[in-house]
Design a protein around this motif. Sequence first.
Motif, PDB file in Angstrom:
ATOM      1  N   LEU A  73      39.527  -8.539  57.242  1.00  0.00           N
ATOM      2  CA  LEU A  73      40.925  -8.672  57.642  1.00  0.00           C
ATOM      3  C   LEU A  73      41.840  -7.610  57.033  1.00  0.00           C
ATOM      4  O   LEU A  73      41.501  -6.961  56.046  1.00  0.00           O
ATOM      5  N   ASN A  74      43.018  -7.479  57.635  1.00  0.00           N
ATOM      6  CA  ASN A  74      44.002  -6.461  57.281  1.00  0.00           C
ATOM      7  C   ASN A  74      45.128  -7.076  56.451  1.00  0.00           C
ATOM      8  O   ASN A  74      46.003  -7.751  56.989  1.00  0.00           O
ATOM      9  N   ASN A  75      45.140  -6.819  55.146  1.00  0.00           N
ATOM     10  CA  ASN A  75      46.186  -7.377  54.295  1.00  0.00           C
ATOM     11  C   ASN A  75      47.501  -6.591  54.378  1.00  0.00           C
ATOM     12  O   ASN A  75      48.481  -6.968  53.756  1.00  0.00           O
ATOM     13  N   HIS A  76      47.527  -5.521  55.170  1.00  0.00           N
ATOM     14  CA  HIS A  76      48.794  -4.829  55.412  1.00  0.00           C
ATOM     15  C   HIS A  76      49.618  -5.588  56.438  1.00  0.00           C
ATOM     16  O   HIS A  76      50.845  -5.628  56.358  1.00  0.00           O
ATOM     17  N   PHE A  77      48.955  -6.216  57.406  1.00  0.00           N
ATOM     18  CA  PHE A  77      49.640  -6.992  58.446  1.00  0.00           C
ATOM     19  C   PHE A  77      49.683  -8.480  58.116  1.00  0.00           C
ATOM     20  O   PHE A  77      50.682  -9.143  58.365  1.00  0.00           O
ATOM     21  N   LEU A  78      48.620  -8.998  57.564  1.00  0.00           N
ATOM     22  CA  LEU A  78      48.528 -10.431  57.265  1.00  0.00           C
ATOM     23  C   LEU A  78      48.956 -10.698  55.819  1.00  0.00           C
ATOM     24  O   LEU A  78      48.626  -9.923  54.929  1.00  0.00           O
ATOM     25  N   ALA A  80      50.083  -4.803  65.128  1.00  0.00           N
ATOM     26  CA  ALA A  80      49.579  -6.148  64.837  1.00  0.00           C
ATOM     27  C   ALA A  80      48.048  -6.114  64.754  1.00  0.00           C
ATOM     28  O   ALA A  80      47.350  -6.829  65.471  1.00  0.00           O
ATOM     29  N   PHE A  81      47.541  -5.272  63.850  1.00  0.00           N
ATOM     30  CA  PHE A  81      46.092  -5.128  63.691  1.00  0.00           C
ATOM     31  C   PHE A  81      45.599  -6.163  62.696  1.00  0.00           C
ATOM     32  O   PHE A  81      45.969  -6.155  61.526  1.00  0.00           O
ATOM     33  N   LEU A  82      44.758  -7.093  63.160  1.00  0.00           N
ATOM     34  CA  LEU A  82      44.268  -8.192  62.338  1.00  0.00           C
ATOM     35  C   LEU A  82      43.120  -7.790  61.421  1.00  0.00           C
ATOM     36  O   LEU A  82      42.913  -8.392  60.378  1.00  0.00           O
ATOM     37  N   GLY A  83      42.346  -6.794  61.823  1.00  0.00           N
ATOM     38  CA  GLY A  83      41.161  -6.385  61.081  1.00  0.00           C
ATOM     39  C   GLY A  83      40.009  -6.212  62.042  1.00  0.00           C
ATOM     40  O   GLY A  83      40.207  -5.982  63.237  1.00  0.00           O
ATOM     41  N   SER A  84      38.783  -6.359  61.527  1.00  0.00           N
ATOM     42  CA  SER A  84      37.626  -6.155  62.394  1.00  0.00           C
ATOM     43  C   SER A  84      36.761  -7.404  62.477  1.00  0.00           C
ATOM     44  O   SER A  84      36.775  -8.252  61.599  1.00  0.00           O
ATOM     45  N   ILE A  85      36.034  -7.458  63.579  1.00  0.00           N
ATOM     46  CA  ILE A  85      34.999  -8.467  63.807  1.00  0.00           C
ATOM     47  C   ILE A  85      33.689  -7.703  63.736  1.00  0.00           C
ATOM     48  O   ILE A  85      33.519  -6.705  64.426  1.00  0.00           O
ATOM     49  N   GLY A  86      32.757  -8.173  62.909  1.00  0.00           N
ATOM     50  CA  GLY A  86      31.537  -7.412  62.713  1.00  0.00           C
ATOM     51  C   GLY A  86      30.258  -8.180  62.963  1.00  0.00           C
ATOM     52  O   GLY A  86      30.252  -9.272  63.550  1.00  0.00           O
ATOM     53  N   HIS A  87      29.188  -7.594  62.460  1.00  0.00           N
ATOM     54  CA  HIS A  87      27.830  -8.100  62.678  1.00  0.00           C
ATOM     55  C   HIS A  87      27.635  -9.535  62.174  1.00  0.00           C
ATOM     56  O   HIS A  87      26.842 -10.284  62.737  1.00  0.00           O
ATOM     57  N   LEU A 146      38.264 -21.151  57.080  1.00  0.00           N
ATOM     58  CA  LEU A 146      37.345 -20.116  56.615  1.00  0.00           C
ATOM     59  C   LEU A 146      37.616 -19.795  55.154  1.00  0.00           C
ATOM     60  O   LEU A 146      38.755 -19.649  54.736  1.00  0.00           O
ATOM     61  N   GLU A 147      36.560 -19.660  54.398  1.00  0.00           N
ATOM     62  CA  GLU A 147      36.684 -19.365  52.976  1.00  0.00           C
ATOM     63  C   GLU A 147      35.901 -18.104  52.639  1.00  0.00           C
ATOM     64  O   GLU A 147      34.934 -17.766  53.297  1.00  0.00           O
ATOM     65  N   GLY A 148      36.320 -17.424  51.569  1.00  0.00           N
ATOM     66  CA  GLY A 148      35.559 -16.323  51.011  1.00  0.00           C
ATOM     67  C   GLY A 148      35.550 -15.046  51.824  1.00  0.00           C
ATOM     68  O   GLY A 148      34.706 -14.193  51.630  1.00  0.00           O
ATOM     69  N   PHE A 149      36.496 -14.870  52.737  1.00  0.00           N
ATOM     70  CA  PHE A 149      36.516 -13.687  53.578  1.00  0.00           C
ATOM     71  C   PHE A 149      37.077 -12.495  52.806  1.00  0.00           C
ATOM     72  O   PHE A 149      37.789 -12.642  51.813  1.00  0.00           O
ATOM     73  N   LEU A 150      36.732 -11.298  53.278  1.00  0.00           N
ATOM     74  CA  LEU A 150      37.192 -10.058  52.654  1.00  0.00           C
ATOM     75  C   LEU A 150      38.376  -9.483  53.417  1.00  0.00           C
ATOM     76  O   LEU A 150      38.507  -9.672  54.626  1.00  0.00           O
ATOM     77  N   HIS A 151      39.216  -8.754  52.669  1.00  0.00           N
ATOM     78  CA  HIS A 151      40.333  -8.068  53.313  1.00  0.00           C
ATOM     79  C   HIS A 151      40.662  -6.786  52.557  1.00  0.00           C
ATOM     80  O   HIS A 151      40.285  -6.611  51.391  1.00  0.00           O
ATOM     81  N   THR A 152      41.316  -5.886  53.263  1.00  0.00           N
ATOM     82  CA  THR A 152      41.738  -4.603  52.709  1.00  0.00           C
ATOM     83  C   THR A 152      42.970  -4.136  53.466  1.00  0.00           C
ATOM     84  O   THR A 152      43.378  -4.765  54.452  1.00  0.00           O
ATOM     85  N   ASP A 153      43.554  -3.038  53.037  1.00  0.00           N
ATOM     86  CA  ASP A 153      44.718  -2.462  53.702  1.00  0.00           C
ATOM     87  C   ASP A 153      44.228  -1.534  54.817  1.00  0.00           C
ATOM     88  O   ASP A 153      43.705  -0.452  54.552  1.00  0.00           O
ATOM     89  N   TRP A 154      44.386  -1.980  56.050  1.00  0.00           N
ATOM     90  CA  TRP A 154      43.956  -1.203  57.214  1.00  0.00           C
ATOM     91  C   TRP A 154      45.129  -0.449  57.841  1.00  0.00           C
ATOM     92  O   TRP A 154      45.086  -0.113  59.027  1.00  0.00           O
ATOM     93  N   SER A 155      46.184  -0.150  57.087  1.00  0.00           N
ATOM     94  CA  SER A 155      47.365   0.502  57.680  1.00  0.00           C
ATOM     95  C   SER A 155      47.023   1.841  58.329  1.00  0.00           C
ATOM     96  O   SER A 155      47.655   2.243  59.305  1.00  0.00           O
ATOM     97  N   ARG A 204      38.662 -10.465  47.950  1.00  0.00           N
ATOM     98  CA  ARG A 204      38.197 -11.737  48.509  1.00  0.00           C
ATOM     99  C   ARG A 204      39.285 -12.756  48.213  1.00  0.00           C
ATOM    100  O   ARG A 204      39.744 -12.871  47.086  1.00  0.00           O
ATOM    101  N   GLN A 205      39.706 -13.478  49.244  1.00  0.00           N
ATOM    102  CA  GLN A 205      40.731 -14.498  49.052  1.00  0.00           C
ATOM    103  C   GLN A 205      40.069 -15.850  48.862  1.00  0.00           C
ATOM    104  O   GLN A 205      39.164 -16.217  49.606  1.00  0.00           O
ATOM    105  N   ARG A 206      40.526 -16.574  47.880  1.00  0.00           N
ATOM    106  CA  ARG A 206      39.950 -17.890  47.591  1.00  0.00           C
ATOM    107  C   ARG A 206      40.547 -18.987  48.468  1.00  0.00           C
ATOM    108  O   ARG A 206      39.855 -19.918  48.847  1.00  0.00           O
TER     109      ARG A 206
END
Length: 180
Positions: A57-62, A123-130, A104-113, A85-87
């Motif tokens: 997820l994108n912590n710049h938008f969220l 309004a970029f939420l982040g990525s959906i991956g494998h 959802l618990e334990g997901f990762l986030h970063t600044d995707w600006s 990682r957000q608790r």
Amino acid sequence: PAADAQQAFQPNAYHAGPAAFTLPFHLINGHIFIDGAVDGRRGKFMFDTGTEFAFFLNNHFLPLRKQALVARGHAGSGQEMVLYRQRKPLAGVEIGKALRFDKLEGFLHTDWSFLEEAYGIPAFLGSIGHGLNRNYAFVIDYDLQTIEFHPFDADGTAPTLAVDPERVVARLAFTTTGVD
């Protein structure tokens, strides 16, 4: 392209069940973006088969809290990335109109600006991956701008796909490396 038919089923919190589903997408600068929402905040996810995480997820938008530092590094294009990682669980993540995951618990986030700017998506939420698509064979139809997801059986049996061979441009087998 379709996911590798030899892939074994790996149970996880992101398996949507035994029914196939379809997600519409937008093609922006050659990349696939899917409408969605995180805790009711609407935006777009990038469909990224190159990331092992179900959601990144994108912590710049969220409004996500930087509770636990996971790692520091750089994107392939050189930008610094600090992963957290957000608790606190998320109330819900929606992908298109087909999927919803609650608490959802334990997901990762970063600044995707830098991606918000590069693609012009405020309004970029982040990525959906494998981590989300690994239990599915999927078919990307660029003409219709849809992705059909067909679940593997619990024993790892690949689904039968009804795809007109005349329309297939490429079949790609995914081989995971690293953590996943």
